[in-house]
Write a protein that holds these residues in place. Structure first.
Motif, mmCIF file in Angstrom:
data_model
loop_
_atom_site.group_PDB
_atom_site.id
_atom_site.type_symbol
_atom_site.label_atom_id
_atom_site.label_comp_id
_atom_site.label_asym_id
_atom_site.label_seq_id
_atom_site.Cartn_x
_atom_site.Cartn_y
_atom_site.Cartn_z
ATOM 1 N N HIS A 1 31.203 -60.445 -47.741
ATOM 2 C CA HIS A 1 30.234 -60.723 -48.888
ATOM 3 C C HIS A 1 29.083 -59.569 -48.810
ATOM 4 C CE1 HIS A 1 27.612 -63.598 -51.367
ATOM 5 N NE2 HIS A 1 27.913 -62.491 -52.236
ATOM 6 N N GLU A 2 28.881 -59.466 -47.511
ATOM 7 C CA GLU A 2 27.644 -58.462 -47.380
ATOM 8 C C GLU A 2 28.154 -57.017 -47.775
ATOM 9 O OE1 GLU A 2 24.096 -56.664 -46.584
ATOM 10 O OE2 GLU A 2 24.542 -58.749 -46.734
ATOM 11 N N SER A 3 29.279 -56.606 -47.339
ATOM 12 C CA SER A 3 30.061 -55.341 -47.723
ATOM 13 C C SER A 3 30.020 -55.274 -49.141
ATOM 14 C CB SER A 3 31.267 -55.386 -47.214
ATOM 15 O OG SER A 3 31.223 -55.263 -45.810
ATOM 16 N N PHE A 4 30.348 -56.357 -49.759
ATOM 17 C CA PHE A 4 30.411 -56.361 -51.420
ATOM 18 C C PHE A 4 29.109 -55.945 -51.839
ATOM 19 C CE2 PHE A 4 29.587 -58.841 -55.173
ATOM 20 C CZ PHE A 4 30.304 -58.175 -55.932
ATOM 21 N N ARG A 5 27.937 -56.429 -51.416
ATOM 22 C CA ARG A 5 26.623 -56.314 -52.025
ATOM 23 C C ARG A 5 26.250 -54.743 -52.025
ATOM 24 N NH1 ARG A 5 23.318 -60.809 -51.839
ATOM 25 N NH2 ARG A 5 24.325 -62.826 -50.788
ATOM 26 N N HIS A 6 27.058 -54.155 -51.186
ATOM 27 C CA HIS A 6 26.634 -52.502 -51.498
ATOM 28 C C HIS A 6 27.882 -51.518 -51.926
ATOM 29 C CE1 HIS A 6 23.548 -53.133 -48.165
ATOM 30 N NE2 HIS A 6 24.551 -54.123 -47.672
ATOM 31 N N TRP A 7 28.687 -52.290 -52.693
ATOM 32 C CA TRP A 7 29.573 -51.557 -53.557
ATOM 33 C C TRP A 7 28.846 -51.370 -54.872
ATOM 34 C CZ3 TRP A 7 34.597 -55.269 -53.070
ATOM 35 C CH2 TRP A 7 34.917 -55.152 -51.736
ATOM 36 N N ASP A 8 29.620 -50.419 -55.548
ATOM 37 C CA ASP A 8 28.797 -49.957 -56.832
ATOM 38 C C ASP A 8 29.533 -50.148 -57.943
ATOM 39 O OD1 ASP A 8 26.402 -48.558 -55.523
ATOM 40 O OD2 ASP A 8 27.794 -47.208 -54.630
ATOM 41 N N ILE A 9 28.992 -50.149 -59.118
ATOM 42 C CA ILE A 9 29.564 -50.273 -60.559
ATOM 43 C C ILE A 9 30.259 -49.059 -60.412
ATOM 44 C CG2 ILE A 9 29.091 -50.199 -63.001
ATOM 45 C CD1 ILE A 9 28.548 -52.932 -61.234
ATOM 46 N N GLY A 10 31.701 -49.356 -60.985
ATOM 47 C CA GLY A 10 32.869 -48.142 -61.162
ATOM 48 C C GLY A 10 33.709 -48.032 -60.010
ATOM 49 N N ASP A 11 33.369 -48.740 -58.795
ATOM 50 C CA ASP A 11 34.198 -48.702 -57.655
ATOM 51 C C ASP A 11 35.612 -49.713 -58.069
ATOM 52 O OD1 ASP A 11 32.421 -47.475 -56.146
ATOM 53 O OD2 ASP A 11 31.922 -49.377 -55.022
ATOM 54 N N ILE A 12 36.872 -49.217 -57.557
ATOM 55 C CA ILE A 12 38.010 -49.835 -57.725
ATOM 56 C C ILE A 12 37.999 -51.041 -56.602
ATOM 57 C CG2 ILE A 12 40.569 -49.815 -58.117
ATOM 58 C CD1 ILE A 12 38.700 -48.223 -60.206
ATOM 59 N N VAL A 13 38.311 -52.185 -57.381
ATOM 60 C CA VAL A 13 38.355 -53.257 -56.093
ATOM 61 C C VAL A 13 39.470 -54.156 -56.220
ATOM 62 C CG1 VAL A 13 35.722 -53.154 -56.012
ATOM 63 C CG2 VAL A 13 36.987 -54.887 -57.550
ATOM 64 N N GLY A 14 40.180 -54.908 -55.302
ATOM 65 C CA GLY A 14 41.040 -55.807 -55.291
ATOM 66 C C GLY A 14 40.591 -57.265 -54.717
ATOM 67 N N ALA A 15 41.173 -58.149 -55.272
ATOM 68 C CA ALA A 15 41.085 -59.542 -54.655
ATOM 69 C C ALA A 15 42.330 -60.195 -54.782
ATOM 70 C CB ALA A 15 39.667 -60.154 -55.416
ATOM 71 N N ARG A 16 42.209 -61.022 -53.732
ATOM 72 C CA ARG A 16 42.866 -62.430 -53.556
ATOM 73 C C ARG A 16 42.371 -63.511 -53.420
ATOM 74 N NH1 ARG A 16 45.779 -58.614 -50.288
ATOM 75 N NH2 ARG A 16 47.935 -57.953 -51.004
ATOM 76 N N GLY A 17 42.694 -64.663 -54.594
ATOM 77 C CA GLY A 17 42.289 -65.931 -54.612
ATOM 78 C C GLY A 17 42.982 -66.648 -55.547
ATOM 79 N N VAL A 18 42.113 -67.889 -56.006
ATOM 80 C CA VAL A 18 42.825 -68.532 -56.640
ATOM 81 C C VAL A 18 42.067 -68.756 -58.226
ATOM 82 C CG1 VAL A 18 43.489 -70.142 -54.946
ATOM 83 C CG2 VAL A 18 41.523 -70.722 -55.963
ATOM 84 N N VAL A 19 42.685 -69.201 -59.214
ATOM 85 C CA VAL A 19 42.138 -69.234 -60.643
ATOM 86 C C VAL A 19 41.528 -70.622 -60.713
ATOM 87 C CG1 VAL A 19 42.683 -69.374 -63.041
ATOM 88 C CG2 VAL A 19 44.269 -67.848 -61.548
ATOM 89 N N PHE A 20 40.117 -70.431 -61.276
ATOM 90 C CA PHE A 20 39.491 -71.741 -61.596
ATOM 91 C C PHE A 20 38.535 -71.317 -62.789
ATOM 92 C CE2 PHE A 20 36.206 -69.236 -59.529
ATOM 93 C CZ PHE A 20 34.814 -69.965 -59.613
ATOM 94 N N LYS A 21 37.839 -72.445 -63.198
ATOM 95 C CA LYS A 21 36.848 -72.175 -64.096
ATOM 96 C C LYS A 21 35.433 -72.798 -63.684
ATOM 97 C CE LYS A 21 39.417 -72.416 -68.595
ATOM 98 N NZ LYS A 21 39.663 -73.055 -69.868
ATOM 99 N N THR A 22 34.548 -71.983 -63.941
ATOM 100 C CA THR A 22 33.013 -72.079 -63.595
ATOM 101 C C THR A 22 32.617 -73.420 -64.619
ATOM 102 O OG1 THR A 22 32.053 -70.756 -65.336
ATOM 103 C CG2 THR A 22 32.559 -69.719 -63.293
#
Length: 503
Positions: free
Chosen positions: A109-130
């Motif tokens: 999560h801390e690494s994510f905080r330093h990523w920038d708008i425009g970066d290409i990212v990938g994630a694995r997880g589950v679908v949910f609704k807020t």
């Protein structure tokens, strides 16, 4: 310049600083391993997830968790202590990521905080609704797949400068949904054209782009040199003469979606490199071709935008109704009532009118050319609804069959929509001696200084001497038709990489 706007030099300096900061982040990433990994495989697109689960209740998704892998470009992020949100855009749509210390770990999560708008990212997880009901991915694993070194345009102003949008289409496509939509429409339209023609027994073919003699249209070609053959060649201005050679050879229904090149001016309706559809059908004539073209364009509009009735630059264009048909002189009189059919048959009168309108008429131009010049000046831009203009002068139609009833008139039409030519078709000239004579007249005009006049193509005449069946053909400007479908005012808006002057 507005009060809060920064001067260009300051903007450039700010961007250079941002790039330097991002390069430093990239250097740090390289110390940890591959900075641009290629081992992440996604399972779903954002649009697919919305289609599958937008209608599901929050509790339903919690009871039946769906594991997914999603990747795309980071467009927005909100940092909120031990939890963060991100908006990621792939080639289909956008979707929200939810990132927390609990799910991905404090370090990730801390690494994510330093990523920038425009970066290409990938994630694995589950679908949910807020709690607000927004479909999201609860990330279990988060990866940075490609570091963006340059910042995207300011989110409030976007990429508004048209020239910059054309030069940097890759950025335009990232930040402007309307641009992506225009090219989706284009793709659907081209696909629909192919399907329409193939379903009616047309064969798609390919003809040379490099030609020893440029033919099939009256235009100025680009010239290049072939080293191995030690000969000058021309980028094609049209595929027509090659397609009709195929009709001679027994391929009775052929079409080509082709790139053409004309060394002429650039305007909101013209690009030096453009896409044309040309198709030919043996044992048909100009009347059949008008009906066929009308049906095709109506079908393509329905397939690509869902409705043959279009809104174009504030005007309603109805491709669903029968297209109007009008003689060229009738169109002049209808749109400029000060003229009469009698006066339009007088060469001196036409020359005086063109001079008053500041339209240059070649001294060798016959009355048919003069009538066409006047039509283009006073009538063409006023043809908003689909209109076939028919019975063009034979002298401006060197490849079209002349009418048996009046040899001064060609069995030819041009289709105008929204004030511009969209298609051009005719009964084909298959008389080899007549064609040879017309080529000779074109060659004489070229020798006299007309750079757009045709060359004499002896091989094409030879092909006709083997016998070409009666036929009809048509060319449709794909770029201009897509402009209509996508409600684009400039042809560059529907060409991914239009030609520009050097920066």
């Amino acid at each position: 310049m507005t009060k809060d706007a920064s001067p260009p030099a300051a903007v450039a300096a700010d961007e250079n600083q941002v790039i330097a900061e991002r390069r430093a982040k990239l250097a740090a990433l390289r110390t940890l391993g591959p900075a641009y990994p290629n081992d992440f495989r996604r399972t779903h697109l954002a649009a697919e997830l919305h289609a599958l689960f937008d209608g599901d209740a929050r509790e339903q998704l919690e009871q039946n968790p769906i594991e997914v892998a999603v990747a795309g470009r980071l467009m927005l992020k909100r940092l909120m202590g031990k939890a963060s949100f991100a908006t990621v855009q792939d080639g289909s749509a956008r979707i929200q990521f939810f990132i927390s210390d609990e799910d991905v770990g404090a370090a990730a999560h801390e690494s994510f905080r330093h990523w920038d708008i425009g970066d290409i990212v990938g994630a694995r997880g589950v679908v949910f609704k807020t709690h607000r009901g927004e479909l999201s991915i609860r990330c279990r694993e988060l990866r940075l797949l490609a570091k963006a070194l340059r910042p995207l345009p300011d989110k409030f102003h976007g990429l508004a400068d048209h020239e910059q949008r054309y030069r940097q289409r890759y950025v335009d496509l990232i930040v402007n949904e309307s641009t992506r939509k225009a090219f989706q429409i284009r793709s659907l339209a081209v696909s629909a054209v192919r399907q329409f023609l193939v379903a009616r027994d047309f064969i798609e073919v390919e003809t040379p782009m490099l030609q020893p003699i440029p033919g099939g249209a009256q235009a100025r070609p680009f010239v290049t040199h072939h080293n191995a053959l030690n000969m000058d060649m021309f980028l094609r201005i049209a595929p027509e003469l090659y397609l009709k050679r195929l009709v001679v050879g027994g391929m009775e229904r052929v079409f080509e979606l082709n790139r053409n090149f004309r060394n002429e001016g650039i305007s909101p309706r013209h690009n030096p490199e453009f896409t044309m559809l040309e198709f030919y059908a043996a044992y048909q004539n100009v009347g059949w071709m008008m009906d066929f073209t009308e049906e095709m364009l109506r079908t393509v509009a329905q397939a690509s935008v869902g409705d043959p009735c279009l809104s174009y630059q504030g005007q309603r264009i109805d491709l669903g109704k029968p297209f109007e048909r009008m003689h060229i002189l009738e169109a002049i009189v209808h749109n400029a009532p000060r003229y009469s059919l009698k006066s339009l048959g007088e060469e001196d009168f036409l020359r005086r009118e063109l001079a008053q309108l500041e339209v240059e008429a070649p001294p060798t131009a016959g009355i048919g050319t003069l009538q066409l010049l006047l039509f283009e000046e006073v009538a063409e831009s006023r043809l908003v609804q689909p209109t076939f203009i028919v019975d063009y002068p034979a002298e401006v139609s060197p490849l079209a069959r002349a009418s048996d009833a009046n040899s001064a008139v060609a069995e030819r039409f041009e289709l105008f929509i929204a004030g511009r030519e969209t298609a051009n078709g005719f009964s084909e000239l298959n008389d080899p001696e007549d064609q040879a004579e017309r080529f000779r007249r074109q060659a004489e005009a070229k020798a006299a200084g007309d750079e757009e006049a045709m060359y004499y193509d002896a091989d094409y005449v030879r092909a006709l001497e083997y016998g070409m069946p009666p036929a009809a053909g048509c060319g449709v400007g794909i770029d201009r038709f897509v402009m209509l479908l996508a409600d684009a005012s400039n042809v560059r808006d529907v060409i991914l990489f239009p030609h520009m002057r050097p920066e």
